[in-house]
Write a protein that holds these residues in place. Structure first.
Motif, short mmCIF file in Angstrom:
data_model
loop_
_atom_site.label_atom_id
_atom_site.label_comp_id
_atom_site.label_asym_id
_atom_site.label_seq_id
_atom_site.Cartn_x
_atom_site.Cartn_y
_atom_site.Cartn_z
N LEU A 135 6.16 15.11 -15.16
CA LEU A 135 6.08 15.23 -16.62
C LEU A 135 7.47 15.32 -17.26
O LEU A 135 7.73 14.68 -18.28
N ASN A 136 8.34 16.13 -16.69
CA ASN A 136 9.73 16.20 -17.19
C ASN A 136 9.81 16.29 -18.71
O ASN A 136 10.56 15.56 -19.36
N GLY A 137 9.01 17.17 -19.28
CA GLY A 137 9.07 17.38 -20.72
C GLY A 137 8.19 16.46 -21.55
O GLY A 137 8.20 16.55 -22.79
N ILE A 138 7.44 15.56 -20.91
CA ILE A 138 6.51 14.71 -21.67
C ILE A 138 5.46 15.59 -22.32
O ILE A 138 4.84 16.42 -21.66
N PRO A 139 5.24 15.47 -23.62
CA PRO A 139 4.18 16.24 -24.27
C PRO A 139 2.84 16.00 -23.57
O PRO A 139 2.45 14.86 -23.32
N HIS A 158 0.76 16.77 -31.80
CA HIS A 158 1.59 17.80 -32.43
C HIS A 158 2.80 18.13 -31.57
O HIS A 158 3.93 18.27 -32.08
N SER A 159 2.59 18.23 -30.25
CA SER A 159 3.71 18.51 -29.34
C SER A 159 4.72 17.38 -29.38
O SER A 159 5.94 17.62 -29.32
N ALA A 160 4.23 16.14 -29.48
CA ALA A 160 5.13 14.99 -29.55
C ALA A 160 5.94 15.00 -30.85
O ALA A 160 7.13 14.69 -30.86
N LYS A 161 5.29 15.37 -31.93
CA LYS A 161 6.01 15.44 -33.21
C LYS A 161 7.13 16.47 -33.14
O LYS A 161 8.23 16.26 -33.68
N GLU A 162 6.87 17.59 -32.46
CA GLU A 162 7.90 18.61 -32.31
C GLU A 162 9.03 18.13 -31.39
O GLU A 162 10.20 18.31 -31.70
N ASP A 167 7.42 12.42 -37.71
CA ASP A 167 6.03 12.02 -37.87
C ASP A 167 5.95 10.54 -37.51
O ASP A 167 6.83 9.76 -37.87
N PHE A 168 4.91 10.15 -36.84
CA PHE A 168 4.81 8.78 -36.36
C PHE A 168 4.02 7.91 -37.33
O PHE A 168 2.95 8.31 -37.80
#
Length: 224
Positions: A135-139, A158-162, A167-168
């Motif tokens: 994973l190495n930090g992948i949301p 939400h984790s990806a946005k952070e 915002d995508f």
């Protein structure tokens, strides 16, 4: 131009592990509770996630929700069975063709990615590791976070946005099942179906874009 967020399911999408995962899930309840799920109609479960199914099994059989220690026991036994199956036949833990290469290519091209699965966190990580993904930090969101597939997907986004501090403009979800498609339809997310087993279910459900695997990376990059 802002790149879209690419979200992946795991079983049947990244890893070709649907059959061994189903077997170990069913065997877990047979071993721990003498509950036979072999003839279960999975369409009858309101939330098609490991936690959602577990909650409903307990409600149907014991008229209550599972306690935390019971969930821990279920996850531990499930993972133990997966490890036994891997030792018997590592071929049961293969990747969907070129899935890992595709994910690595997305990372090289600086596409933001996330993973959202209905499986338990512990078993999901094990299966990813067996195909060479750390994973190495992948949301990453899963059944440890919630029983609802929609909520799990929302948590991953939400984790990806952070993580990516943005915002995508577009989100694209790669998934293999009916519940992935329904979740994306409810959330207004673009869905790309993966039909590695060629069962035709997603085509029947008019999923739109359905691919067999990730063999043609260039075509997929153009698609997203």
């Amino acid at each position: 131009m802002m790149k879209p967020l690419i979200v992946f399911d795991i079983d049947g999408t990244i890893t070709n592990t649907t059959q061994v995962d189903d077997f170990c899930f069913i065997q877990t309840y047979k071993d721990l509770y003498r509950i036979n799920l072999e003839q279960a109609d999975w369409n009858e479960f309101k939330h098609f996630t490991d936690l959602g199914i577990s909650n409903q099994i307990f409600q149907d059989n014991f008229k209550r929700l599972p306690e935390g220690r019971e969930i821990d026991s279920i996850k531990y036994h499930f993972l133990k069975l997966l490890k036994i199956q891997f030792n018997k036949d590592p071929g049961k833990f293969s990747e969907v063709t070129k899935a890992v290469s595709f994910i690595n290519d997305l990372c090289r091209r600086n596409y933001p990615i996330a993973i959202a699965t209905g499986g338990w966190q512990e078993t999901a990580i094990y299966k990813l590791e067996k195909v060479g993904i750390e994973l190495n930090g992948i949301p990453f969101a899963n059944s440890n976070h919630h029983y609802s597939r929609q909520k799990i997907t929302e948590i991953a986004i939400h984790s990806a946005k952070e993580k990516y501090a943005t915002d995508f403009g577009q989100i694209i979800y790669f998934g293999d099942g009916k519940w992935d498609l329904l979740t994306c339809q409810e959330m207004g997310i673009k869905f790309v179906g993966v039909d590695f087993q060629q069962n035709g279910e997603l085509k029947e459900l008019r999923a739109g874009i359905v691919i067999k695997d990730f063999e043609n990376t260039r075509e997929l990059i153009n698609l997203i």
